[in-house]
Enzyme design. Structure first.
Site, short mmCIF file in Angstrom:
data_model
loop_
_atom_site.label_atom_id
_atom_site.label_comp_id
_atom_site.label_asym_id
_atom_site.label_seq_id
_atom_site.Cartn_x
_atom_site.Cartn_y
_atom_site.Cartn_z
N LYS A 72 36.15 7.50 14.11
CA LYS A 72 36.25 7.60 12.65
C LYS A 72 37.09 8.82 12.26
CE LYS A 72 33.41 7.36 8.51
NZ LYS A 72 34.35 6.40 7.88
N ASN A 85 41.49 9.46 15.19
CA ASN A 85 42.14 9.20 13.91
C ASN A 85 42.07 10.48 13.08
OD1 ASN A 85 41.84 8.46 10.90
ND2 ASN A 85 42.58 6.54 11.76
N CYS A 129 44.50 5.70 4.10
CA CYS A 129 43.18 5.36 3.61
C CYS A 129 43.21 5.31 2.09
CB CYS A 129 42.12 6.35 4.06
SG CYS A 129 40.49 5.92 3.42
N LYS A 166 49.16 5.01 11.17
CA LYS A 166 48.48 3.79 10.70
C LYS A 166 49.01 3.46 9.31
CE LYS A 166 43.95 1.59 10.47
NZ LYS A 166 42.51 1.76 10.78
N ASN A 197 45.86 -0.83 7.52
CA ASN A 197 44.65 -0.20 6.99
C ASN A 197 44.06 -1.16 5.97
OD1 ASN A 197 42.68 1.72 6.24
ND2 ASN A 197 44.10 3.38 6.69
N THR A 216 35.84 -4.54 11.24
CA THR A 216 34.60 -4.93 10.58
C THR A 216 33.72 -5.86 11.41
OG1 THR A 216 35.75 -4.66 8.48
CG2 THR A 216 33.72 -5.95 8.43
#
Lengths: 292, 263
Positions: free
Chosen positions: A33, A87, A118, A153, A180, A254
């Site tokens: 994370k 990350n 993000c 990313k 993302n 997910t």
């Protein structure tokens, strides 16, 4: 990497959370994370909302800070036979540089995934991912700060993903990961209020998979560096689509929440597919898309 | 903690839309501690990416029971489960109820099917105290016989007065507290139910020097501490606060640890 299937940042914690349920050594890589230099608390509740075949989230990148992460989690991660990709994110170019420099000297870090995309951080991170000049600035700065393998990313919400892919390659990125989460909004019709405290969030899950496949195809054709396909993988077939359109690896996100062992099942499913099609390696499949 | 496929043994409606689902889960059931939960992947809900968390009502040998009501998409779908069906199960998860402190008098406080999270605790308790069950109406008062069979006195309240005392459960607790002679013993409370009820119990506990454990119900994502959906604000010794995960550090918290003003 012993296989092309990683677990995506933000969906697998820092490793220990799933270690009782998933043999980490069977993962191609574990992307932890998002880590910033300073510890961050993240957003207010509610942070997620389930949508049709998807999950809307605005967690807000809570994390223990770079030093806290290394102290709390690297000893655990070093004991496991899995490449660790950290990350990283920041609110300013300087913050990105600081955290990238720090990880240069940390044993057991295989690569840095640079989160410029993000959608849930207000002070800038999303802007880095959608403004081509800022994107170049942050990647050039991070590249100068570390010799570690760098994987920017990419954000999906740009007019031409190929431009960002090329810019990343030109900045010296070693690979790209995309996509993302997709900026999105869900409304509670009874209260007429947003379902998330942050108002908007990022959409993930099977709902975004075809969108991600298109963007990965676009990006993979634009660059020579490897592309990691991310977005809504729940089955081996979902992962194969990414590989066929040009991704060299994939990350399961997910779907780990739905089924913790999804990534391992995807590895097995890809192996079955390669055998059925008499292919010696994933490499033989990458970019074999037929569309004329 | 394990991730398994569990077969449905059977399912029955208790009353008023409340269901008990019996699952064959030999890898999970024997390891359940009172107050822990399982994370269910509901079959026939392919469009749902999240599992659904349920307190374990009972665990007897390999058999695990979940008591629930079909109120949302997931739970309504679960009411159709029949013997021979199977579902995905992760568990046991979370930190359950702590043991009763020596010398304290135990009370249980349940709102509606909150009692499901308290049954295993009631069964494992070294002494029996009083269980306060509250609900909107008579059909929301569940499994009284089961608790009485364990030796607990059950005091019932309903908001419409259709069963037991009319009013909310904390009124019942207040009436008992005023008349109680605990021979110098302090109370240790264990509560599960709606947030307003938990807060009302917490206020009484803090005013009366009880220890009070509350099991919070939060929207949950992964159930194992990775996604950080189910966080709540808890107090830190320095007067500040920090997030804690109800799936990992919880779902049971001592009431003084929760920042109720943010609830």
């Amino acid at each position: 990497m012993k296989n092309p299937v990683m677990v995506a940042s933000g969906t697998f914690g820092y490793g220990p959370e799933y270690a009782e349920l998933v043999d980490l050594s069977q993962l191609g890589a574990l992307v932890v994370k998002g880590i910033a230099w300073e510890p961050t608390r993240g957003n207010e509740n509610p942070r997620t909302a389930e949508t049709a075949s998807g999950l809307l989230n605005a967690i807000g990148l809570p994390n223990p800070g770079a030093e806290g992460f290394v102290r709390e989690y690297m000893p655990f991660l070093r004991q496991h036979d899995v490449p660790v990709i950290v990350n990283i994110w920041g609110r300013t170019v300087e913050e990105y540089v600081r955290v990238a420099e720090y990880f240069e000297g940390i044993e057991g870090v295989a690569a840095l995934e640079v989160n410029v995309s993000c959608p849930n951080i207000k002070e800038g991170s999303a802007v880095f991912g959608t403004d081509l000049d800022l994107f170049r600035r942050v990647l050039d700065a991070v590249r100068s700060a570390t010799a570690l393998t760098l994987i920017p990313k990419l954000a999906p919400n740009v007019a031409a993903i190929a431009d960002f892919a090329k810019a990343a390659e030109a900045s010296g990125a070693d690979a790209l990961s995309l996509i993302n989460s997709v900026p999105a909004l869900a409304v509670d019709v009874e209260t007429r209020r947003p379902k998330l405290a942050n108002v908007t969030g990022g959409l993930t899950g099977p709902a975004i998979h075809p969108l991600a496949v298109k963007l990965v195809w676009d990006a993979a054709r634009a660059v020579r560096i490897p592309v990691i396909g991310i977005g809504g993988i729940a089955t081996p077939e979902d992962a194969l689509e990414f590989l066929i359109v040009g991704a060299h690896a994939v990350a399961v996100g997910t779907a780990s929440f739905t089924e913790p062992r999804t990534a391992v099942r995807v590895v097995e499913g890809i192996d079955d597919y390669l055998q059925r099609h008499n292919m010696a390696s994933v490499q033989a499949l990458v970019g074999t898309f037929q569309c004329n | 903690m394990d991730c398994v496929t569990a077969n449905v043994i059977h399912q029955e409606e208790v009353q008023g839309g409340y269901q008990v689902l019996f699952l064959d889960a030999p890898a999970i059931a024997p390891h359940v501690q009172p107050g822990q939960f399982v994370h269910v992947r509901v079959p026939h809900m392919e469009e749902s990416v999240l599992r659904r968390p349920f307190s374990v009502y009972r665990a007897d040998g390999p058999v695990l029971q979940i008591l629930y009501k079909g109120v949302g998409k997931g739970t309504r779908t679960m009411t159709y489960l029949r013997p021979g069906d199977s579902l995905g199960l992760i568990g046991p998860l979370g930190r359950g109820w702590p043991r009763l402190t020596e010398g304290r008098f135990p009370i249980l406080v349940a709102g509606g099917y909150g009692m499901a999270a308290l049954y295993l605790l009631a069964r494992s308790m070294p002494m029996q105290g009083i269980a306060f069950f509250g609900g909107k109406s008579a059909p929301d008062i569940l499994c009284v016989n089961e608790f009485e069979a364990l030796g607990w006195e059950v005091q019932i309240s309903t908001q419409d007065g259709s069963r037991g005392t009319r009013g909310i459960v904390t009124h019942c607790i207040d009436a008992w507290w005023q008349a109680a002679d605990l021979k110098g013993r302090q109370v240790e409370a264990y509560a599960c139910g709606p947030n307003a009820m938990l807060q009302a119990v917490a206020e009484r506990a803090m005013a009366r020097d009880w220890v009070a454990w509350v099991s919070v119900d939060r929207n949950m994502g992964c159930g194992v501490g990775a996604c950080l959906t189910c966080v709540l604000k808890t107090r830190t010794p320095d007067g500040g606060w920090r997030w804690q995960r109800s799936c990992k550090e919880g779902p049971v918290f001592e009431c003084r640890d929760i920042c109720w003003e943010d609830e």
